[in-house]
Design a protein around this motif. Sequence first.
Motif, PDB file in Angstrom:
ATOM      1  N   LEU A   1       0.837  -1.196   0.000  1.00 57.52           N
ATOM      2  CA  LEU A   1       0.000   0.000   0.000  1.00 57.52           C
ATOM      3  C   LEU A   1       0.872   1.246   0.000  1.00 57.52           C
ATOM      4  O   LEU A   1       2.061   1.195   0.354  1.00 57.52           O
ATOM      5  N   PRO A   2       0.312   2.403  -0.370  1.00 63.20           N
ATOM      6  CA  PRO A   2       1.072   3.647  -0.228  1.00 63.20           C
ATOM      7  C   PRO A   2       1.553   3.820   1.207  1.00 63.20           C
ATOM      8  O   PRO A   2       0.826   3.533   2.159  1.00 63.20           O
ATOM      9  N   GLY A   3       2.805   4.249   1.363  1.00 59.20           N
ATOM     10  CA  GLY A   3       3.360   4.423   2.698  1.00 59.20           C
ATOM     11  C   GLY A   3       4.716   3.777   2.844  1.00 59.20           C
ATOM     12  O   GLY A   3       5.216   3.105   1.926  1.00 59.20           O
ATOM     13  N   THR A   4       5.316   3.931   4.002  1.00 58.58           N
ATOM     14  CA  THR A   4       6.690   3.484   4.217  1.00 58.58           C
ATOM     15  C   THR A   4       6.843   1.972   4.120  1.00 58.58           C
ATOM     16  O   THR A   4       7.787   1.478   3.489  1.00 58.58           O
ATOM     17  N   ALA A   5       5.936   1.223   4.739  1.00 58.12           N
ATOM     18  CA  ALA A   5       6.057  -0.241   4.684  1.00 58.12           C
ATOM     19  C   ALA A   5       5.843  -0.752   3.273  1.00 58.12           C
ATOM     20  O   ALA A   5       6.534  -1.676   2.817  1.00 58.12           O
ATOM     21  N   GLY A   6       4.897  -0.167   2.555  1.00 54.04           N
ATOM     22  CA  GLY A   6       4.675  -0.562   1.171  1.00 54.04           C
ATOM     23  C   GLY A   6       5.864  -0.268   0.287  1.00 54.04           C
ATOM     24  O   GLY A   6       6.208  -1.052  -0.605  1.00 54.04           O
ATOM     25  N   ASP A   7       6.532   0.854   0.533  1.00 57.06           N
ATOM     26  CA  ASP A   7       7.728   1.191  -0.248  1.00 57.06           C
ATOM     27  C   ASP A   7       8.827   0.156  -0.046  1.00 57.06           C
ATOM     28  O   ASP A   7       9.578  -0.163  -0.983  1.00 57.06           O
ATOM     29  N   GLN A   8       8.934  -0.379   1.156  1.00 59.74           N
ATOM     30  CA  GLN A   8       9.947  -1.405   1.417  1.00 59.74           C
ATOM     31  C   GLN A   8       9.684  -2.659   0.595  1.00 59.74           C
ATOM     32  O   GLN A   8      10.612  -3.280   0.063  1.00 59.74           O
ATOM     33  N   VAL A   9       8.406  -3.039   0.461  1.00 61.63           N
ATOM     34  CA  VAL A   9       8.077  -4.210  -0.359  1.00 61.63           C
ATOM     35  C   VAL A   9       8.361  -3.923  -1.831  1.00 61.63           C
ATOM     36  O   VAL A   9       8.927  -4.758  -2.546  1.00 61.63           O
ATOM     37  N   LYS A  10       8.005  -2.729  -2.300  1.00 60.62           N
ATOM     38  CA  LYS A  10       8.252  -2.365  -3.696  1.00 60.62           C
ATOM     39  C   LYS A  10       9.744  -2.378  -4.031  1.00 60.62           C
ATOM     40  O   LYS A  10      10.132  -2.646  -5.169  1.00 60.62           O
ATOM     41  N   ASP A  11      10.578  -2.074  -3.048  1.00 60.52           N
ATOM     42  CA  ASP A  11      12.026  -2.004  -3.276  1.00 60.52           C
ATOM     43  C   ASP A  11      12.710  -3.368  -3.235  1.00 60.52           C
ATOM     44  O   ASP A  11      13.916  -3.460  -3.493  1.00 60.52           O
ATOM     45  N   MET A  12      11.988  -4.428  -2.898  1.00 61.73           N
ATOM     46  CA  MET A  12      12.603  -5.759  -2.828  1.00 61.73           C
ATOM     47  C   MET A  12      13.002  -6.238  -4.212  1.00 61.73           C
ATOM     48  O   MET A  12      12.270  -6.032  -5.187  1.00 61.73           O
TER      49      MET A  12
ATOM     50  N   ARG B   1      -1.266 -11.395 -12.482  1.00 65.59           N
ATOM     51  CA  ARG B   1      -1.337  -9.934 -12.412  1.00 65.59           C
ATOM     52  C   ARG B   1      -2.745  -9.470 -12.789  1.00 65.59           C
ATOM     53  O   ARG B   1      -3.344  -9.986 -13.723  1.00 65.59           O
ATOM     54  N   ALA B   2      -3.266  -8.518 -12.036  1.00 60.08           N
ATOM     55  CA  ALA B   2      -4.583  -7.974 -12.350  1.00 60.08           C
ATOM     56  C   ALA B   2      -4.496  -7.069 -13.571  1.00 60.08           C
ATOM     57  O   ALA B   2      -3.488  -6.393 -13.796  1.00 60.08           O
ATOM     58  N   LEU B   3      -5.556  -7.033 -14.350  1.00 63.46           N
ATOM     59  CA  LEU B   3      -5.608  -6.196 -15.553  1.00 63.46           C
ATOM     60  C   LEU B   3      -6.177  -4.827 -15.193  1.00 63.46           C
ATOM     61  O   LEU B   3      -7.174  -4.722 -14.464  1.00 63.46           O
TER      62      LEU B   3
ATOM     63  N   GLU C   1       0.556   1.322 -10.517  1.00 63.74           N
ATOM     64  CA  GLU C   1       1.929   1.645 -10.128  1.00 63.74           C
ATOM     65  C   GLU C   1       2.794   0.414  -9.870  1.00 63.74           C
ATOM     66  O   GLU C   1       4.020   0.493  -9.890  1.00 63.74           O
ATOM     67  N   GLY C   2       2.176  -0.732  -9.605  1.00 59.89           N
ATOM     68  CA  GLY C   2       2.949  -1.888  -9.174  1.00 59.89           C
ATOM     69  C   GLY C   2       3.127  -2.947 -10.245  1.00 59.89           C
ATOM     70  O   GLY C   2       2.470  -2.928 -11.295  1.00 59.89           O
ATOM     71  N   THR C   3       3.986  -3.910  -9.955  1.00 61.55           N
ATOM     72  CA  THR C   3       4.213  -5.023 -10.872  1.00 61.55           C
ATOM     73  C   THR C   3       3.227  -6.156 -10.644  1.00 61.55           C
ATOM     74  O   THR C   3       3.369  -7.240 -11.202  1.00 61.55           O
ATOM     75  N   ASP C   4       2.204  -5.893  -9.812  1.00 68.99           N
ATOM     76  CA  ASP C   4       1.134  -6.865  -9.625  1.00 68.99           C
ATOM     77  C   ASP C   4      -0.046  -6.594 -10.550  1.00 68.99           C
ATOM     78  O   ASP C   4      -1.073  -7.264 -10.469  1.00 68.99           O
ATOM     79  N   THR C   5       0.099  -5.588 -11.416  1.00 68.48           N
ATOM     80  CA  THR C   5      -0.935  -5.298 -12.411  1.00 68.48           C
ATOM     81  C   THR C   5      -0.306  -5.228 -13.794  1.00 68.48           C
ATOM     82  O   THR C   5       0.897  -5.070 -13.944  1.00 68.48           O
TER      83      THR C   5
END
Length: 411
Positions: A80-91, A147-149, A158-162
């Motif tokens: 999600l938007p926010g600090t914890a979500g950014d950490q997952v996106k950066d993995m 991945r969702a369409l 914004e993510g690689t899950d879509t």
Amino acid sequence: MNTVVITGCTVADGRAATGADPVPDAGILVRGERIVDVGRREDVLAAAGSVPGEVTHLDLGGAYVTPGLVNMHTHLSLSLPGTAGDQVKDMNPHELALYMADGARRTLDCGVTTVRCVAEKDHADFALRRAIEAGRVPGPRIFTAGRALVCTGGHGHEGTDTLECDGADGLRRGVRSQIKAGADLIKVMISGGIAGRHESIDTPQLFADEMAAVIETAHAWGRKVTAHAGPAAVIAQAVALGLDCVEHGYQLTPEVAAQMAARGTALVPTLLVTRCKEFFDELGVPEWMQCRSLNAGPEHLESFATAVAAGVEVLLGSDMPPFWGFEGTNATVRELEHMAEVIGPARALYAATLGPARWLRAEADIGTVEPGRYADLVAMDEDPLASASAYRGVRWVMKGGQVVRSERKAP
């Protein structure tokens, strides 16, 4: 092939919602991965005596046994938007795979033996599913949309899950690309939502020909379609085109709910997403998203009640990671408690087990405690047909005939 006979339990499952009685002083005979007999303890013990080879006996000390829970709205790579979500996106891909594997283990440990993933990053869900099936990592059974369409710039883009797609042809290719990767179902974003900064919940995001392309193509390949959707008008359009399931449904009307019921379109309400400030604070979710979410809560709950009153099939799904510690339990159980406040505990048990199994076309394998089904079972000391909160006390979990969690009965 291992053989286990389970006694000291009362067996209950989702069939109680249609009048089936629980089985007290029961026995369950498991051979290999599957249940071969269920009934009175004496009868099952007699049947176990005729099974060749060694038989392991497990006494659950008076517990209630139900099928493992099925969570129909899961994101093991949620950011999600926010600090914890950014950490997952950066993995990187390796870190993400390990992160999701840890989430899968935690999910199974809390009694969720099957999940339906509805948008995961980088197709890591397919690798995780293969690893679980091969026995290399512990985790639930996985049904996944890949991945969702989403339209260009649409909800979750914004993510690689879509996967961004535009036009009927583009969305047909999107459907086929996910099926090629191994998707069991298709997820499509047809409206805005809570987590999109530059949209609102009721922003339409696909044209009718685009929705039709998704649904027609998926159905041609034997896959169901579920849609992230909030507003009634958008949902009505998709249901008329053959949509199989709605995620969230924040703004349903009685007319659209009746249409869903008539067409057999299910609802996964994800009630937690509009009443989870503690979770948002933990993840550092920004104020704009928190306000949008929490302000939508009253209408969201009213929408759910409207669907129930219309006879819509409602199914358990947390959106929040299934295992996440929240308000004294895990997200799956807390969602189930919210649902049970409206539909009652027996119907909630159905919505968490047999209902999802039927939607997934997997009722021959999961969802009930019956011969032939996988031995995916959970045990607790309180009666789940009296209160959904009984699942707060899950102390024993079996998946495919293997005990994956076992704790002593509380004194």
